[in-house]
Write an enzyme that holds these catalytic residues in place. Sequence first.
Site, PDB file in Angstrom:
ATOM      1  N   GLN A   1       5.363  11.861  15.771  1.00 58.19           N
ATOM      2  CA  GLN A   1       4.708  12.543  15.012  1.00 58.19           C
ATOM      3  C   GLN A   1       3.779  11.377  14.194  1.00 58.19           C
ATOM      4  OE1 GLN A   1       6.154  15.490  11.972  1.00 58.19           O
ATOM      5  NE2 GLN A   1       4.674  14.270  10.838  1.00 58.19           N
TER       6      GLN A   1
ATOM      7  N   SER B   1       1.349  10.464   8.818  1.00 62.40           N
ATOM      8  CA  SER B   1       1.118   9.404   7.454  1.00 62.40           C
ATOM      9  C   SER B   1       0.164   8.236   7.795  1.00 62.40           C
ATOM     10  CB  SER B   1       2.373   8.771   6.953  1.00 62.40           C
ATOM     11  OG  SER B   1       3.023  10.016   6.344  1.00 62.40           O
TER      12      SER B   1
ATOM     13  N   SER C   1       8.547   7.451  13.023  1.00 62.24           N
ATOM     14  CA  SER C   1       9.861   7.303  13.404  1.00 62.24           C
ATOM     15  C   SER C   1       9.894   7.276  15.109  1.00 62.24           C
ATOM     16  CB  SER C   1      10.997   8.629  13.314  1.00 62.24           C
ATOM     17  OG  SER C   1      10.815   8.488  11.590  1.00 62.24           O
TER      18      SER C   1
ATOM     19  N   GLU D   1       9.680  22.498  10.513  1.00 61.24           N
ATOM     20  CA  GLU D   1      10.768  21.439  10.185  1.00 61.24           C
ATOM     21  C   GLU D   1      12.011  22.351  10.243  1.00 61.24           C
ATOM     22  OE1 GLU D   1       9.502  19.116   6.855  1.00 61.24           O
ATOM     23  OE2 GLU D   1      10.970  17.492   7.490  1.00 61.24           O
TER      24      GLU D   1
ATOM     25  N   GLU E   1       8.449  13.258  -6.685  1.00 62.39           N
ATOM     26  CA  GLU E   1       7.349  13.804  -7.143  1.00 62.39           C
ATOM     27  C   GLU E   1       6.484  15.189  -6.451  1.00 62.39           C
ATOM     28  OE1 GLU E   1       7.894  10.672  -6.626  1.00 62.39           O
ATOM     29  OE2 GLU E   1       8.747  10.314  -8.951  1.00 62.39           O
TER      30      GLU E   1
END
Lengths: 408, 365
Positions: A128, A131, A163, A246, A377
């Site tokens: 995937q 990012s 990954s 997920e 966060e």
Amino acid sequence: MDFNDTPQEAEYRATVRAWLEDNASEYRDPPAESWKLPEFIARSKAWQAKKHAAGYTGITWPKMFGGQGLTPMHSIIYGQEEGRWHVPQGLYSIGLGMCIPTVFTHGNPEVIQRYVPKALLGEEVWCQLFSEPAAGSDLAGIRTKAVKDGDEWVIDGQKVWTSFAHASDFGIVVCRTDPNMPKHKGLTMFIVNMKAPGVTVKGIKQMSGGSDFNEVFFDGVRVQDSHRLGEVGNGWKVALTTLMHERLAVGGKPRYAPGYETLMKLAKGVEAPDGSPAIGASDVRQKIAQTYINDQGIKLTQMRALSALSKGQVPGPEQSISKVVVAKTMQDLASFALDLSGGDGFVAGSDADPELAKLQGSYLGSAGLRIAGGTDEILRNIIAERVLGLPGDMRPDKDTPFNQAVPV
Amino acid sequence: MNFDFSDEAKELGEQARKLLAEKAGTGPARKAMADGAPAMDAGLWKEISELGWTAARVPEAHGGLGLSVEEVAQLAEAAGGSLATVPLVSTLLATEALVLAGTEAQQAKWLPGIASGEVIATVAWSEPGAVNPANVKTVAKGGALSGVKQPVADLPVAHVAIVAAAGADGPQLYIVDLKGADTATVETVDLVRRHGKLTLNNTPAEALGDAGDYQDWLDRAAIILAYEAIGTAQAAMAMSVDYAKTRVAFGQKIGRYQSVKHKCADMYIKLELARAHALHGVAMIGTNGAELRQAAAAARVASLDALAFCAEENVQLHGGIGFTWESDCQFYYRRNRALVAALGPRGWWADRLVRALEQRNRAAA
């Protein structure tokens, strides 16, 4: 209240257990040495094919896509039983957990026919590509661009934290197709061939010493328009469906990570300042209690979610606290235990005590776990906004065309 | 797997929260804080007794409803959230002791009155100088107790007290009829719930179970009080979240600031951990599970952590207004101290948790 399976669940569990006994016997114990990548991939593929033949892949997927059409409880029961063995795990979790459900939700029939069966069988591995160096927590800020050229798209840019990119045959990649639109609106999702010309994969070495992730560079990579997932400009919504798929994480704390039991054992053999065993020291006992409360609390919270699933209900929002608790608890426990061990906890490598080496690994690894899959966060933002209903952060770039947004 | 309250228990909890939202809450709590205010809301007590709340756990043979501890937990949470000025949790704690360890005669004497609401019961383990439930100086001798118990929640309105005193094999419970007993009111940090001092001077008392029963009762009491703490903490969190959605500073709702948002998220995290352990405790009581002791201690510690954090940060999040007498923040802030005093501090219970884990490990070895 009870902690037992329903009769139907018990029956499925027994079937799964018997099948694993017959088929997973070589994985009864952990491997003496961890597998190198080629062996890991070969073993993963062989195991996936075996599972596939027995009907233990795509357990919750619709039958029309090759799945078993069963409930999340079936999938969880299979996962719990398989988790008692040391079978190769992880190569397909992103591909089958996130990428392929996105493909069969948004892809055209030819694409589904071409990719889904081979992925489920384990012949082809997926990654995937979301990012980027400048878009982690703020995922919609990605810059990798795709430009239409006839019946194709040309992709240029860079992804990161991917990954298994080095082991993957295909990936789903979210790209900016219209920089004149606000950031969430100009994105589009594609299937990309990881072996195509212009794709370069480079491993990232982490501060822990491991290499679980990659950088992926796209330099004029061409993708057929038929490999687009969803409408042009709809990539953000497609990405959200990916993230929704997920899977429900059942384990809480990573399987081999040290926990309160580790500290209880360790503190018997270490001296407190007054020379007595540290297990009697008040601060040590408080830390054992706190670690138990956090780790066991997450396990119990997950059991609440499983109970809802077992009754065919949607689990409540309490599950959202899992990772934010587990990762920090791991770090605090490891730090405390290494403190307690003094110099011994600092000596590493072949000179280290194996139990302390595990704690060192947990100390280093937990720093990454606090970031991966949503930082502490961002997860707190999600709890506050989605569970408690607090307003979102001010986002000055939200409605501005992406290429005109100026940091405030 | 069925790790959840029964539908019946949830329904009772819903009914209790609804009624107490209407009849109790911070308004009545403020009235109860005034000088000369009655020690309890007698009208509300009558109403909830008629609804069977005090009868919930009492066996049917003694005029009760014979319900499970799930219902008790739901009632304790509702009472905690509403700050209701009725001795409900005290009575539930005492009832649990009588149901757990009472002889047929003891149950027949006290439970019917508790079920009907005519008898108000409380528990007394705290003593001057005692900081944990293992350390009691009140002594039992020849069917009588001598010592001082304080602070005892709801003592000024109670008819009977379940008292912890040193027996032959360590601390255990005794029943003390408060008719004619030497009781006085004690001022505490909590200005809403009344507390008292019970002076025992060779006062007649009946043993209630043995030393083992006392330990078992502590587990149950810890779980019931955990639910009261959870209800109270939840109310403090709700107050914070509501304020963060409306208060404006620097041109935006303060709930948009991550420092505020993350504080609220941490309240939620601590509350959910407490809920998980408290529910584990309820499940262990219901199934006679081997993990009761560790579950109870974990529920106690996690619920006190949640309440302290929610109550303290609720004042902080409100800023100056939260520190005023007029603000409702003080009710939760003060009640936090009452719930710690009710069954001993966090540190003792954390140690009890580790002792339970050690015991389990020894048994497994």
